[in-house]
Design a protein around this motif. Structure first.
Motif, PDB file in Angstrom:
ATOM      1  N   LEU A   2       0.871  -1.169   0.000  1.00 59.42           N
ATOM      2  CA  LEU A   2       0.000   0.000   0.000  1.00 59.42           C
ATOM      3  C   LEU A   2       0.911   1.222   0.000  1.00 59.42           C
ATOM      4  CD1 LEU A   2      -2.929   1.139   0.339  1.00 59.42           C
ATOM      5  CD2 LEU A   2      -2.496   1.092   2.785  1.00 59.42           C
ATOM      6  N   ARG A   3       0.693   2.107  -0.953  1.00 65.19           N
ATOM      7  CA  ARG A   3       1.578   3.265  -1.090  1.00 65.19           C
ATOM      8  C   ARG A   3       0.763   4.554  -1.141  1.00 65.19           C
ATOM      9  NH1 ARG A   3       5.473   2.460  -5.660  1.00 65.19           N
ATOM     10  NH2 ARG A   3       6.588   1.396  -4.017  1.00 65.19           N
ATOM     11  N   LEU A   4       1.212   5.551  -0.379  1.00 67.17           N
ATOM     12  CA  LEU A   4       0.630   6.887  -0.383  1.00 67.17           C
ATOM     13  C   LEU A   4       1.666   7.838  -0.960  1.00 67.17           C
ATOM     14  CD1 LEU A   4      -0.616   6.909   3.334  1.00 67.17           C
ATOM     15  CD2 LEU A   4      -1.763   5.922   1.350  1.00 67.17           C
ATOM     16  N   GLU A   5       1.272   8.616  -1.950  1.00 69.82           N
ATOM     17  CA  GLU A   5       2.198   9.556  -2.575  1.00 69.82           C
ATOM     18  C   GLU A   5       1.578  10.953  -2.604  1.00 69.82           C
ATOM     19  OE1 GLU A   5       3.995   8.129  -6.297  1.00 69.82           O
ATOM     20  OE2 GLU A   5       3.174   6.154  -5.779  1.00 69.82           O
ATOM     21  N   ASP A   6       2.224  11.897  -1.935  1.00 68.59           N
ATOM     22  CA  ASP A   6       1.773  13.295  -1.894  1.00 68.59           C
ATOM     23  C   ASP A   6       0.291  13.396  -1.561  1.00 68.59           C
ATOM     24  OD1 ASP A   6       4.285  14.404  -2.443  1.00 68.59           O
ATOM     25  OD2 ASP A   6       4.014  14.023  -4.583  1.00 68.59           O
ATOM     26  N   LEU A   7      -0.130  12.629  -0.572  1.00 66.36           N
ATOM     27  CA  LEU A   7      -1.540  12.546  -0.205  1.00 66.36           C
ATOM     28  C   LEU A   7      -1.943  13.741   0.652  1.00 66.36           C
ATOM     29  CD1 LEU A   7      -4.071  10.711  -0.301  1.00 66.36           C
ATOM     30  CD2 LEU A   7      -3.312   9.774   1.880  1.00 66.36           C
ATOM     31  N   SER A   8      -2.952  14.447   0.200  1.00 64.85           N
ATOM     32  CA  SER A   8      -3.555  15.535   0.972  1.00 64.85           C
ATOM     33  C   SER A   8      -5.011  15.169   1.195  1.00 64.85           C
ATOM     34  CB  SER A   8      -3.444  16.864   0.233  1.00 64.85           C
ATOM     35  OG  SER A   8      -2.090  17.233   0.089  1.00 64.85           O
ATOM     36  N   ILE A   9      -5.440  15.256   2.452  1.00 64.85           N
ATOM     37  CA  ILE A   9      -6.793  14.837   2.835  1.00 64.85           C
ATOM     38  C   ILE A   9      -7.574  16.060   3.299  1.00 64.85           C
ATOM     39  CG2 ILE A   9      -8.149  13.376   4.380  1.00 64.85           C
ATOM     40  CD1 ILE A   9      -5.550  11.660   4.685  1.00 64.85           C
ATOM     41  N   HIS A  10      -8.822  16.148   2.850  1.00 65.54           N
ATOM     42  CA  HIS A  10      -9.653  17.296   3.176  1.00 65.54           C
ATOM     43  C   HIS A  10     -10.944  16.855   3.827  1.00 65.54           C
ATOM     44  CE1 HIS A  10      -7.040  19.945   0.818  1.00 65.54           C
ATOM     45  NE2 HIS A  10      -6.909  18.879   0.034  1.00 65.54           N
ATOM     46  N   ARG A  11     -11.320  17.557   4.866  1.00 63.16           N
ATOM     47  CA  ARG A  11     -12.645  17.440   5.486  1.00 63.16           C
ATOM     48  C   ARG A  11     -13.323  18.780   5.233  1.00 63.16           C
ATOM     49  NH1 ARG A  11     -14.411  13.494   8.719  1.00 63.16           N
ATOM     50  NH2 ARG A  11     -12.956  11.910   9.390  1.00 63.16           N
ATOM     51  N   GLY A  12     -14.136  18.815   4.198  1.00 60.86           N
ATOM     52  CA  GLY A  12     -14.697  20.098   3.769  1.00 60.86           C
ATOM     53  C   GLY A  12     -13.571  20.983   3.265  1.00 60.86           C
ATOM     54  N   THR A  13     -13.457  22.175   3.817  1.00 64.67           N
ATOM     55  CA  THR A  13     -12.392  23.081   3.402  1.00 64.67           C
ATOM     56  C   THR A  13     -11.131  22.930   4.255  1.00 64.67           C
ATOM     57  OG1 THR A  13     -13.270  24.833   4.827  1.00 64.67           O
ATOM     58  CG2 THR A  13     -14.029  24.793   2.523  1.00 64.67           C
ATOM     59  N   LEU A  14     -11.197  22.124   5.301  1.00 63.59           N
ATOM     60  CA  LEU A  14     -10.062  21.931   6.198  1.00 63.59           C
ATOM     61  C   LEU A  14      -9.131  20.842   5.665  1.00 63.59           C
ATOM     62  CD1 LEU A  14      -8.678  22.447   8.982  1.00 63.59           C
ATOM     63  CD2 LEU A  14     -10.130  20.627   9.879  1.00 63.59           C
ATOM     64  N   CYS A  15      -7.862  21.154   5.504  1.00 61.22           N
ATOM     65  CA  CYS A  15      -6.861  20.163   5.097  1.00 61.22           C
ATOM     66  C   CYS A  15      -6.317  19.514   6.368  1.00 61.22           C
ATOM     67  CB  CYS A  15      -5.736  20.842   4.311  1.00 61.22           C
ATOM     68  SG  CYS A  15      -4.471  19.685   3.754  1.00 61.22           S
ATOM     69  N   VAL A  16      -6.563  18.213   6.545  1.00 54.90           N
ATOM     70  CA  VAL A  16      -6.129  17.525   7.764  1.00 54.90           C
ATOM     71  C   VAL A  16      -4.810  16.779   7.589  1.00 54.90           C
ATOM     72  CG1 VAL A  16      -8.457  17.327   8.719  1.00 54.90           C
ATOM     73  CG2 VAL A  16      -7.567  15.499   7.275  1.00 54.90           C
ATOM     74  N   ALA A  17      -4.360  16.619   6.355  1.00 57.61           N
ATOM     75  CA  ALA A  17      -3.042  16.026   6.082  1.00 57.61           C
ATOM     76  C   ALA A  17      -2.572  16.600   4.752  1.00 57.61           C
ATOM     77  CB  ALA A  17      -3.126  14.508   6.001  1.00 57.61           C
ATOM     78  N   ASP A  18      -1.284  16.923   4.687  1.00 48.27           N
ATOM     79  CA  ASP A  18      -0.774  17.555   3.482  1.00 48.27           C
ATOM     80  C   ASP A  18       0.502  16.880   3.007  1.00 48.27           C
ATOM     81  OD1 ASP A  18      -0.894  19.448   1.439  1.00 48.27           O
ATOM     82  OD2 ASP A  18       0.365  20.861   2.529  1.00 48.27           O
ATOM     83  N   LYS A  19       0.468  16.384   1.778  1.00 43.89           N
ATOM     84  CA  LYS A  19       1.621  15.785   1.095  1.00 43.89           C
ATOM     85  C   LYS A  19       2.243  14.634   1.887  1.00 43.89           C
ATOM     86  CE  LYS A  19       2.413  19.925  -1.426  1.00 43.89           C
ATOM     87  NZ  LYS A  19       2.703  20.106  -2.748  1.00 43.89           N
ATOM     88  N   LEU A  20       1.387  13.761   2.365  1.00 45.46           N
ATOM     89  CA  LEU A  20       1.801  12.583   3.121  1.00 45.46           C
ATOM     90  C   LEU A  20       2.325  11.517   2.176  1.00 45.46           C
ATOM     91  CD1 LEU A  20       1.606  11.414   6.064  1.00 45.46           C
ATOM     92  CD2 LEU A  20      -0.594  10.479   5.382  1.00 45.46           C
ATOM     93  N   CYS A  21       3.480  10.936   2.492  1.00 47.52           N
ATOM     94  CA  CYS A  21       4.059   9.848   1.706  1.00 47.52           C
ATOM     95  C   CYS A  21       4.382   8.695   2.650  1.00 47.52           C
ATOM     96  CB  CYS A  21       5.336  10.294   1.000  1.00 47.52           C
ATOM     97  SG  CYS A  21       5.071  11.558  -0.244  1.00 47.52           S
TER      98      CYS A  21
END
Length: 150
Positions: A2-21
């Motif tokens: 399982l690989r995550l590349e530059d993952l940014s997660i949003h809850r509505g307009t709130l970014c809860v994770a940015d550029k996770l690898c």
């Protein structure tokens, strides 16, 4: 893998994770640690295609998208920490519910075997036949749980 590349997660307009690898290798157990509100549950919800994201999530070279999330859910089991089980089910049956999207009227020996292997790898195989209603809160769940099946 399982690989995550530059993952940014949003809850509505709130970014809860940015550029996770990150890379998660087969056969290993991983823990995601952090304070309340750090995005641990959001990450797992994203892996189950429940939150919008930017970047790339891949499992065995298949890329997750919202257009293929039903097929994706057959490969990843997810049991959120706030699941409320009021039925008399064994711990094994509750683990199998993580495969809800791929379960039929009859469980295959392979599905049961994989669930038991996951429980064993987490050190909770001894709870497999215990009624979930009789387990302590900590034994039921100690946070979100997510596992990948081949």
């Amino acid at each position: 893998m399982l690989r995550l590349e530059d993952l940014s997660i949003h809850r509505g307009t709130l970014c809860v994770a940015d550029k996770l690898c990150a890379e998660f290798q087969r056969g290993k157990v991983y823990a995601i640690l952090g304070p309340n509100g750090a995005g641990k549950s959001s990450l797992l919800s994203t892996l189950f295609a429940e939150l919008s994201f930017k970047g790339k999530i891949s499992f065995k070279d298949e890329i997750l998208s919202f257009s293929n999330h039903f097929a994706w859910k057959k490969k990843i089991a997810y049991m959120p920490q706030d699941s409320n089980v009021d039925a008399s089910l064994s711990a094994l049956e509750v683990v199998l519910l993580g495969l809800l999207d791929s379960l039929g009227m009859v469980l295959s020996d392979e599905q049961i075997k994989k669930a038991l292997e996951v429980m064993d790898s987490l050190g909770i195989l001894h709870l497999a036949d215990k009624d979930i209603l009789n387990l302590s809160g900590g034994a039921k769940t100690n946070g979100d749980v997510c596992f990948c099946f081949d």
